[in-house]
Design a protein around this motif. Structure first.
Motif, short mmCIF file in Angstrom:
data_model
loop_
_atom_site.label_atom_id
_atom_site.label_comp_id
_atom_site.label_asym_id
_atom_site.label_seq_id
_atom_site.Cartn_x
_atom_site.Cartn_y
_atom_site.Cartn_z
N GLY A 168 -11.13 -12.06 23.70
CA GLY A 168 -12.20 -11.21 23.52
C GLY A 168 -12.27 -10.51 22.04
O GLY A 168 -11.36 -10.83 21.39
N ILE A 169 -12.95 -9.23 22.06
CA ILE A 169 -13.13 -8.82 20.69
C ILE A 169 -11.86 -7.84 20.46
O ILE A 169 -11.43 -7.35 21.41
CB ILE A 169 -14.31 -7.92 20.70
N ARG A 170 -11.22 -7.93 19.40
CA ARG A 170 -10.15 -7.13 19.26
C ARG A 170 -10.19 -6.55 17.85
O ARG A 170 -10.48 -7.23 16.82
CB ARG A 170 -8.86 -7.96 19.10
N THR A 171 -9.78 -4.97 17.60
CA THR A 171 -10.12 -4.55 16.30
C THR A 171 -8.58 -4.12 15.88
O THR A 171 -7.82 -3.40 16.51
CB THR A 171 -10.86 -3.48 16.50
N LEU A 172 -8.18 -4.37 14.73
CA LEU A 172 -6.72 -4.11 13.95
C LEU A 172 -7.44 -2.73 12.82
O LEU A 172 -7.76 -3.34 12.24
CB LEU A 172 -6.05 -5.18 13.33
N SER A 173 -6.64 -1.60 13.02
CA SER A 173 -6.92 -0.68 12.23
C SER A 173 -5.91 -0.11 11.47
O SER A 173 -4.73 -0.27 11.77
CB SER A 173 -7.40 0.55 12.90
N GLY A 174 -6.05 0.33 10.40
CA GLY A 174 -5.16 0.84 9.19
C GLY A 174 -4.02 -0.32 8.78
O GLY A 174 -2.94 0.06 8.51
N ILE A 175 -4.56 -1.43 8.79
CA ILE A 175 -3.74 -2.63 8.34
C ILE A 175 -3.55 -2.28 6.61
O ILE A 175 -4.63 -2.47 6.05
CB ILE A 175 -4.53 -3.90 8.54
N PRO A 176 -2.38 -2.34 6.07
CA PRO A 176 -2.43 -2.14 4.73
C PRO A 176 -2.60 -3.46 3.85
O PRO A 176 -2.49 -4.58 4.61
CB PRO A 176 -0.80 -2.04 4.46
N VAL A 177 -3.51 -3.27 2.63
CA VAL A 177 -3.89 -4.43 2.04
C VAL A 177 -3.17 -4.38 0.98
O VAL A 177 -2.72 -3.46 -0.05
CB VAL A 177 -5.63 -4.14 1.40
N PRO A 178 -2.35 -5.63 0.79
CA PRO A 178 -1.27 -5.51 -0.20
C PRO A 178 -2.04 -5.81 -1.60
O PRO A 178 -2.96 -6.65 -1.85
CB PRO A 178 -0.55 -7.12 -0.05
N PRO A 179 -1.39 -5.13 -2.63
CA PRO A 179 -2.18 -5.10 -4.01
C PRO A 179 -1.68 -6.72 -4.52
O PRO A 179 -0.81 -7.22 -4.12
CB PRO A 179 -1.37 -4.17 -4.62
N ARG A 180 -2.51 -7.02 -5.37
CA ARG A 180 -2.44 -8.41 -5.97
C ARG A 180 -2.50 -8.49 -7.24
O ARG A 180 -3.65 -7.79 -7.72
CB ARG A 180 -3.16 -9.39 -5.38
#
Length: 169
Positions: free
Chosen positions: A88-100
């Motif tokens: 079903g629906i799953r929400t992942l919060s606060g996931i770090p976005v790697p700088p590129r």
């Protein structure tokens, strides 16, 4: 005084937290006066099936139990039924976005970089939100403390609970 059938999905692996959140949302939407015919009228739940089912299979089982007047969920004064759901629906919060270096070409690519290695094979990103980024010359520059909120579907993990039954109306 009648009864109404309800079926509602709540995201989250913890059945207690999912139940509380769903009851609170129903109380917010329909009020605290009672007789709403929703899960807001329920004080508890009974887990019907131990293993998680797909959203479609969970809904089919819930409808079968409702149509069959299963004694565990048929009384408007008794607990709601609860079926574990996977995919079903799953929400992942606060996931770090790697700088590129040079940034990302778009927000979707940045969001996918954040969840790289976190999703199952059949899991699909349906929605994403990033914070702390800026647009620079056709690219997305990510701040070092940027995070993402990612919503997916199709996970092979327990993603939520389907609550159902009859409630006072």
């Amino acid at each position: 005084m009648g009864a109404q059938t309800f079926i509602t999905y709540a995201e989250g692996a913890d059945v207690d937290a999912a139940f509380r959140a769903t009851v609170e949302q129903a109380e917010y939407e329909y009020g605290h006066a009672g007789r709403s015919g929703t899960i807001a009228e329920k004080n508890g739940y009974v887990v019907i099936n131990g293993g998680p089912l797909s959203p479609g299979d969970a809904a089919a089982l819930a409808n079968t139990l409702i149509d069959g007047a299963d004694r565990r969920i048929d009384d408007k004064w008794e607990p709601a039924g609860a079926i574990a759901v996977l995919g079903g629906i799953r929400t992942l919060s606060g996931i770090p976005v790697p700088p590129r270096s040079g940034g990302y070409p778009d927000l979707k690519t940045a969001a996918l970089a954040a969840v790289d290695g976190l999703l199952g094979d059949d899991e699909i990103v349906t929605k994403s939100h990033l914070d702390r980024y800026s647009l620079r010359r056709g690219s997305i520059e990510i701040d070092q403390s940027a995070t993402a909120i990612i919503t997916t579907t199709g996970s092979a993990k327990l993603t939520g609970w389907l609550f159902f039954g009859r409630a006072n109306s």
